[in-house]
Design an enzyme around this catalytic site. Structure first.
Site, PDB file in Angstrom:
ATOM      1  N   CYS A 669       0.829  -1.209   0.000  1.00 40.24           N
ATOM      2  CA  CYS A 669       0.000   0.000   0.000  1.00 40.24           C
ATOM      3  C   CYS A 669       0.855   1.246   0.000  1.00 40.24           C
ATOM      4  O   CYS A 669       0.484   2.275  -0.520  1.00 40.24           O
ATOM      5  CB  CYS A 669      -0.835   0.094   1.255  1.00 40.24           C
ATOM      6  SG  CYS A 669      -1.803  -1.306   1.501  1.00 40.24           S
ATOM      7  N   PHE A 670       1.974   1.158   0.712  1.00 42.26           N
ATOM      8  CA  PHE A 670       2.817   2.338   0.853  1.00 42.26           C
ATOM      9  C   PHE A 670       4.016   2.295  -0.083  1.00 42.26           C
ATOM     10  O   PHE A 670       4.924   3.099   0.040  1.00 42.26           O
ATOM     11  CB  PHE A 670       3.272   2.470   2.306  1.00 42.26           C
ATOM     12  CG  PHE A 670       2.126   2.498   3.272  1.00 42.26           C
ATOM     13  CD1 PHE A 670       1.227   3.551   3.252  1.00 42.26           C
ATOM     14  CD2 PHE A 670       1.914   1.462   4.164  1.00 42.26           C
ATOM     15  CE1 PHE A 670       0.147   3.582   4.122  1.00 42.26           C
ATOM     16  CE2 PHE A 670       0.840   1.484   5.040  1.00 42.26           C
ATOM     17  CZ  PHE A 670      -0.057   2.542   5.014  1.00 42.26           C
TER      18      PHE A 670
END
Ligand SMILES: *[C@@H]1O[C@H](CO)[C@@H](O)[C@H](O)[C@H]1NC(C)=O
Length: 703
Positions: A669-670
């Site tokens: 996600c990051f």
């Protein structure tokens, strides 16, 4: 207010309203108010201003349409008086002018060209509008010119553009209806009058339209045609000159203020151009050298809910990025923070079936407002997992083993609905589901690594499929058909082909004979009808045989985009290559230089040996290994066409505290990969190899 409230009850009685108005005009109220407005005493001025505003607002918003139309001459008078007394830039004058424009725009009988409805007639001629239209056109021209002169200048103002369009509307309608067919020829220089006259002669003699204007009105019609053209051409010339300057400013990345109305003005001019024979070509010829400016304006100023069909249909006028930008505006907005987010918990081994349950029958509003995805018994959640899910699911839907789609023999990335898939009624629901998934993937900007066959794509765009379009999907049929068409006509007529208008389908082992047209069994293919035969055959195999599948897919896609017209608009605005780029993602090998340029470090410094080793190892990887590493890192196997620059975030390499016998981990996600501080390049290479060899669609990552 009292006067307005005394308007005769029976509002259909226009004569009575007219009489009532006459009393008002002959009392010189308006003259008095304007005089008061010009007074040097501020109190007088304010009082007059308030009265006039009140008067205008009341007739616009409180009276029913047919009655307020009767006030147009009054407002016209008021405008003229204010203009000569207070000048063009006076705010009250502008208010009146704007109201006049809207009232004229809304008045019914300018719209039909129908003179019969005398009752509802607006008693001013369009000629009275000319000065206002011209004034606004000049104003827009000045705004355009100033907008490319200095960054601090204003461009054309939205209010003026709106007023301009309001005055244009009845004028366009008048030209459209009064000169029917043929359209007036595009005037060239001095030959203008000549051309108009010729068109007019044709119009009088040959027109099939019943509503010819009587002769006395003829000059009037010609004047409108001329007037509108002069405005159009003048404004277009200015605009082109400004776009030319803009080309340079865009290259130099010098954005000026005041460019936000260009597209609106261009659209209006395009609309006018269509009224003249050759006008549209003339319009586009003028713009063809300013693609960069047009693209810049689109990417920067195009807004949702505005119609850009006029420019999208002109494929050469703009580039891929601009087309993509415009079609993406067709999608409803994705809400990020929404309580109504659609949560899915899916068993990885049951990906297709379980995803179907979550997506196929869910309310589209809910799907659009956000998806949340988690695999059973795995910790990872968030956008990275969602991307992974889109990718894996699309791969599975289109996998030929699933039976819904077949891959093109010439290009296995391309897919076409499987004609045999109708056997199971549930399959059609799966097509609907597939349409939803693809629309959602596009909406969430996830490249899924598959593309459509041309014939499939064309049908979604509502277009015909012809022989040349099936080259990839069925090379064998393509070359047979080509042969039939290229054969010596004599041989064909001697029945060398031995063909009739039928098609043999292999249905679960048994041959089924389908007639391509009524009585096809007895129609022999000859040199005269072979083209028809080929057309019918193609139509049968690539349209009829998959019509249900495609219509279900289209319905699923429509559920998400919110309308069939949007689906058509979406696909017909793109080329197949555009759509490939959007759905598949970048086709080129992942560039390590680009990758490095978009990566930041936490805990490491760019000069650390681990970082040096890392990029060295990535450089030595094969294209496929890089894709797997990328998938591990950010859950995407294919980058957007722009490469890493097209992602929503930069990538990060974190220094992990774990000891070096640990594998790297990731937070997709990051966009983070966590690397322990490995002691040597060999150790690091060995650990990364584990990832690139064994990470086959299962998350090591957590987030
Ligand atoms: C997923 O489904 C498979 C097959 O039905 C089953 O064996 C497995 O236990 C399921 N996994 C989870 C986490 O529920």
């Amino acid at each position: 207010m009292e006067f307005l409230s005394m308007i005769p009850e029976n509002q259909i009685n226009h004569a009575a309203v007219k009489d009532h108005l006459h009393i008002f005009t002959s009392s010189c109220v308006l003259e008095a108010l304007v005089m008061l407005y010009m007074s040097s005493d501020k109190r007088n001025k304010d009082c007059a201003k308030e009265s006039i505003q009140e008067f205008i607002t009341s007739i616009r918003f409180m009276l029913p349409q047919p009655v307020s139309s009767q006030f147009v001459p009054l407002v016209l008078e008021l405008c003229k008086m204010l203009q000569s007394a207070a000048g063009y830039d006076d705010s009250l004058y502008k208010l009146c002018r704007g109201s006049l424009g809207v009232m004229v725009k809304n008045a019914k009988n300018y719209h039909s060209g129908d003179d019969d409805d005398d009752d509802n007639k607006v008693i001013i001629s369009l000629q009275d509008m000319f000065p206002f239209a011209a004034e606004l056109a000049n104003k827009l021209s000045r705004g355009l010119v100033s907008s490319v002169e200095s960054p601090s200048n204003f461009g054309p103002l939205r209010g003026d553009v709106n007023d301009f369009m309001a005055f244009m509307k009845p004028l366009k309608t008048a030209v459209k209806y009064q000169v029917v067919s043929p359209r007036p020829m595009l005037p060239s220089n001095s030959k203008f009058t000549d051309a108009i006259n010729k068109a007019a002669v044709k119009y009088q003699v040959g027109s099939p339209r019943p509503i010819l204007p009587p002769n006395s009105k003829f000059t009037d019609a010609i004047n409108k045609i001329k007037f509108l053209y002069v405005l159009f051409d003048g404004l277009l010339t200015t605009l082109v000159a400004c776009l030319k300057k803009m080309e340079v400013l865009v290259i130099e990345k010098k954005e000026n203020g005041g460019w936000d109305q260009y597209l609106v003005i261009l659209k209006e001019l395009h609309d006018i151009s269509k009224l003249y024979r050759g006008g549209e070509e003339y319009f586009w010829t003028n713009l063809k050298d300013f693609k960069r400016s047009l693209c810049h304006l689109i990417v920067r100023y195009a807004i949702r809910d505005e119609d850009y069909g006029w420019i999208l249909q002109q494929k050469d006028a703009i580039n891929f990025e601009s087309r993509r930008h415009l079609v993406m505006l067709l999608f409803p907005v994705v809400m990020d923070e929404n309580d109504d987010i659609h949560e899915m918990l899916i068993n990885r081994t049951q990906l297709l079936a379980e995803s179907f349950v979550y997506i196929a029958h869910e309310d589209p509003d809910r799907l659009r407002s956000g998806l949340f995805m988690e695999f059973k018994d795995e910790e990872a959640t968030g956008p990275g997992v969602l991307r992974e899910w889109f990718f894996l699911l699309s791969q599975e839907i289109f996998n030929p083993k699933t039976g819904l789609f077949v891959a093109c023999p010439n290009d296995p990335r391309r897919f076409f609905p499987n004609p045999a898939s109708r056997a199971d009624p549930l399959d059609l629901e799966y097509f609907n589901f597939a349409g939803r998934v693809i629309a959602l993937a596009l909406m969430n900007r996830v490249p899924v690594g598959i593309v459509f066959d041309r014939s499939f794509f064309l049908q979604l765009a509502g277009k015909n499929v012809s022989l040349e379009d099936i080259k990839d999907v069925d090379p064998f049929l393509y070359s047979s058909c080509r042969k039939i068409l290229d054969m010596d006509p004599l041989a064909v007529d001697e029945d060398a082909l031995g063909l009739t208008f039928v098609w043999n389908v292999d249905k679960l082992g048994a041959m089924d004979v389908v007639e391509l047209c009524p009585g096809g069994k007895n129609m022999i293919v000859n040199s005269k009808n072979r083209k028809t035969y080929v057309d019918l055959l193609i139509h049968h195999c690539f349209v009829v045989s998959v019509a249900e599948q495609i219509s279900h897919f289209a319905r699923g896609f429509t559920d998400i985009v919110g309308g069939e017209n949007i689906l058509k608009m979406f696909f017909s605005s793109l080329t197949l290559e555009d759509f490939d780029k959007m759905l598949h993602g970048s086709e080129t090998d992942i560039s390590v230089v680009d990758w490095k340029a978009h990566t930041d470090y936490e805990g490491y410094s760019p000069t650390d040996p681990q970082i040096y080793w890392f990029w060295k190892i990535v450089e030595e990887m094969t294209g496929e290994q890089r894709k797997v590493l990328l998938f591990f890192w950010i859950s995407m196997k294919y980058l957007p066409v722009e490469g890493f620059g097209g992602l929503t975030s930069r990538l990060y390499i974190y220094k992990s505290k774990e000891s070096f016998d640990h594998l790297p981990s990731s937070h997709t996600c990051f966009y983070q990969i966590c690397l322990p501080a490995y002691p040597s390049m060999d150790v690091m290479k060995n650990r990364l190899n584990v990832i690139t060899q064994h990470h086959v669609g299962c998350s090591f990552g957590t987030s």
